[in-house]
Write a protein that holds these residues in place. Structure first.
Motif, short mmCIF file in Angstrom:
data_model
loop_
_atom_site.label_atom_id
_atom_site.label_comp_id
_atom_site.label_asym_id
_atom_site.label_seq_id
_atom_site.Cartn_x
_atom_site.Cartn_y
_atom_site.Cartn_z
N SER A 1 10.27 67.59 -18.51
CA SER A 1 10.91 66.73 -17.52
C SER A 1 12.19 66.13 -18.10
CB SER A 1 9.95 65.63 -17.07
OG SER A 1 9.77 64.69 -18.09
N VAL A 2 13.06 65.70 -17.23
CA VAL A 2 14.34 65.12 -17.65
C VAL A 2 14.08 63.69 -18.11
CG1 VAL A 2 16.68 64.59 -16.89
CG2 VAL A 2 15.48 66.56 -15.94
N PRO A 3 14.66 63.31 -19.25
CA PRO A 3 14.40 61.97 -19.77
C PRO A 3 15.04 60.86 -18.92
CG PRO A 3 16.05 63.07 -21.12
CD PRO A 3 15.55 64.07 -20.12
N ILE A 4 14.37 59.72 -18.93
CA ILE A 4 14.91 58.52 -18.29
C ILE A 4 15.87 57.89 -19.29
CG2 ILE A 4 14.36 56.24 -17.38
CD1 ILE A 4 11.55 57.43 -16.65
N ALA A 53 21.58 42.86 -18.47
CA ALA A 53 20.97 43.78 -17.52
C ALA A 53 21.10 45.22 -18.00
CB ALA A 53 21.61 43.61 -16.15
N PHE A 54 20.12 46.02 -17.61
CA PHE A 54 20.07 47.43 -17.96
C PHE A 54 19.85 48.25 -16.70
CE2 PHE A 54 18.95 45.08 -21.70
CZ PHE A 54 19.53 45.78 -22.74
N LEU A 55 20.30 49.50 -16.76
CA LEU A 55 20.14 50.43 -15.66
C LEU A 55 19.39 51.65 -16.18
CD1 LEU A 55 20.94 50.99 -12.66
CD2 LEU A 55 22.98 52.14 -13.55
N ALA A 56 18.38 52.08 -15.44
CA ALA A 56 17.59 53.25 -15.80
C ALA A 56 17.88 54.36 -14.79
CB ALA A 56 16.10 52.92 -15.80
N GLY A 57 18.06 55.56 -15.30
CA GLY A 57 18.34 56.66 -14.40
C GLY A 57 17.97 57.99 -15.00
N VAL A 58 17.97 58.99 -14.14
CA VAL A 58 17.73 60.37 -14.55
C VAL A 58 18.89 61.18 -14.00
CG1 VAL A 58 16.25 62.39 -14.27
CG2 VAL A 58 15.22 60.15 -14.64
N SER A 59 19.56 61.91 -14.89
CA SER A 59 20.70 62.75 -14.50
C SER A 59 21.73 61.97 -13.70
CB SER A 59 20.22 63.97 -13.70
OG SER A 59 19.29 64.71 -14.45
N GLY A 60 21.97 60.73 -14.10
CA GLY A 60 22.98 59.91 -13.45
C GLY A 60 22.55 59.25 -12.16
N VAL A 61 21.31 59.50 -11.72
CA VAL A 61 20.79 58.88 -10.49
C VAL A 61 20.11 57.57 -10.86
CG1 VAL A 61 19.22 59.15 -8.53
CG2 VAL A 61 20.49 61.13 -9.40
N PRO A 62 20.56 56.43 -10.31
CA PRO A 62 19.94 55.15 -10.65
C PRO A 62 18.54 55.03 -10.06
CG PRO A 62 21.58 54.83 -8.93
CD PRO A 62 21.65 56.28 -9.34
N LEU A 63 17.56 54.73 -10.92
CA LEU A 63 16.16 54.66 -10.48
C LEU A 63 15.51 53.31 -10.76
CD1 LEU A 63 14.94 58.18 -11.61
CD2 LEU A 63 15.73 57.47 -9.35
N GLY A 64 16.14 52.49 -11.58
CA GLY A 64 15.56 51.20 -11.89
C GLY A 64 16.56 50.33 -12.62
N GLY A 92 6.03 55.18 -9.21
CA GLY A 92 4.97 56.08 -9.64
C GLY A 92 5.42 57.19 -10.56
N GLN A 93 6.68 57.15 -11.02
CA GLN A 93 7.22 58.21 -11.86
C GLN A 93 7.48 57.77 -13.30
OE1 GLN A 93 10.57 60.13 -9.92
NE2 GLN A 93 9.60 59.93 -7.93
N GLY A 94 6.96 56.60 -13.69
CA GLY A 94 7.09 56.15 -15.07
C GLY A 94 8.34 55.34 -15.36
N VAL A 95 9.14 55.04 -14.34
CA VAL A 95 10.39 54.31 -14.56
C VAL A 95 10.09 52.88 -15.03
CG1 VAL A 95 12.52 53.46 -13.49
CG2 VAL A 95 11.66 55.75 -12.93
N ALA A 96 9.18 52.19 -14.36
CA ALA A 96 8.85 50.82 -14.75
C ALA A 96 8.26 50.78 -16.16
CB ALA A 96 7.89 50.18 -13.75
N ARG A 97 7.39 51.72 -16.47
CA ARG A 97 6.81 51.77 -17.82
C ARG A 97 7.90 52.01 -18.87
NH1 ARG A 97 3.13 54.67 -14.94
NH2 ARG A 97 3.82 56.66 -15.78
N ALA A 98 8.85 52.89 -18.58
CA ALA A 98 9.94 53.17 -19.51
C ALA A 98 10.82 51.93 -19.68
CB ALA A 98 10.78 54.35 -19.03
#
Length: 163
Positions: A1-4, A53-64, A92-98
């Motif tokens: 899977s693509v890393p967060i 503040a921090f931004l979490a994303g996958v492939s440039g898509v902001p997810l958290g 449900g995709q592990g973003v909050a845990r990451a």
């Protein structure tokens, strides 16, 4: 899977941060923020006033997004506080845990002694489960402290973890 990928928020990220915050704030079911908050006021709350503040994303898509700050000033500034929001499509995709893992590591690097969540709405069971699995304890409960838009007055929890 693509890393967060999780990185500090820069001014060019403000639209992405708002895209994550807006659905959660508008829903009004987890944060004590006016559901009609403006974008600029939401960003002032999330990104400024002593917060990093921090931004979490996958492939440039902001997810958290999350922030970290001292929970109190003076002799209480060794305990940090964080806020977390995950985009609806990423739940449900592990973003909050990451983000939590990143926040715990960041808190330790900064030198905080503990992390405290001041107001976790009791109906936010997914977050409570994640925090408990990470070792947070419920140290207080505020009876009927939150006006949930669908469930009425709901308890809020204070959660704490020594780092």
């Amino acid at each position: 899977s693509v890393p967060i990928v999780i990185r500090r928020v820069d001014p060019q990220d403000f639209e992405d941060v708002w895209s994550v915050l807006k659905p959660s704030f508008r829903a009004g079911d987890t944060y004590t923020i006016d559901p009609n908050v403006s974008q600029s006021d939401a960003l002032d709350y999330w990104v400024f006033s002593g917060k990093t503040a921090f931004l979490a994303g996958v492939s440039g898509v902001p997810l958290g997004t999350y922030y970290i700050r001292p929970n109190q000033g003076g002799n209480g500034n060794h305990v940090c506080n964080c806020g977390f929001v995950t985009a609806p499509q990423a739940r449900g995709q592990g973003v909050a845990r990451a983000m939590l893992q990143h926040a715990l590591e960041t808190a330790c690097e900064i030198g905080y002694f503990a992390m405290q969540f001041n107001f976790v709405v009791k109906t936010n069971t997914r977050a409570i489960d994640i925090w408990k699995r990470a070792g947070f304890e419920v140290v207080g409960q505020l009876p009927k402290a939150f006006r949930h838009p669908h469930k009425g007055n709901t308890d809020a929890l204070i959660m704490y973890k020594i780092l």
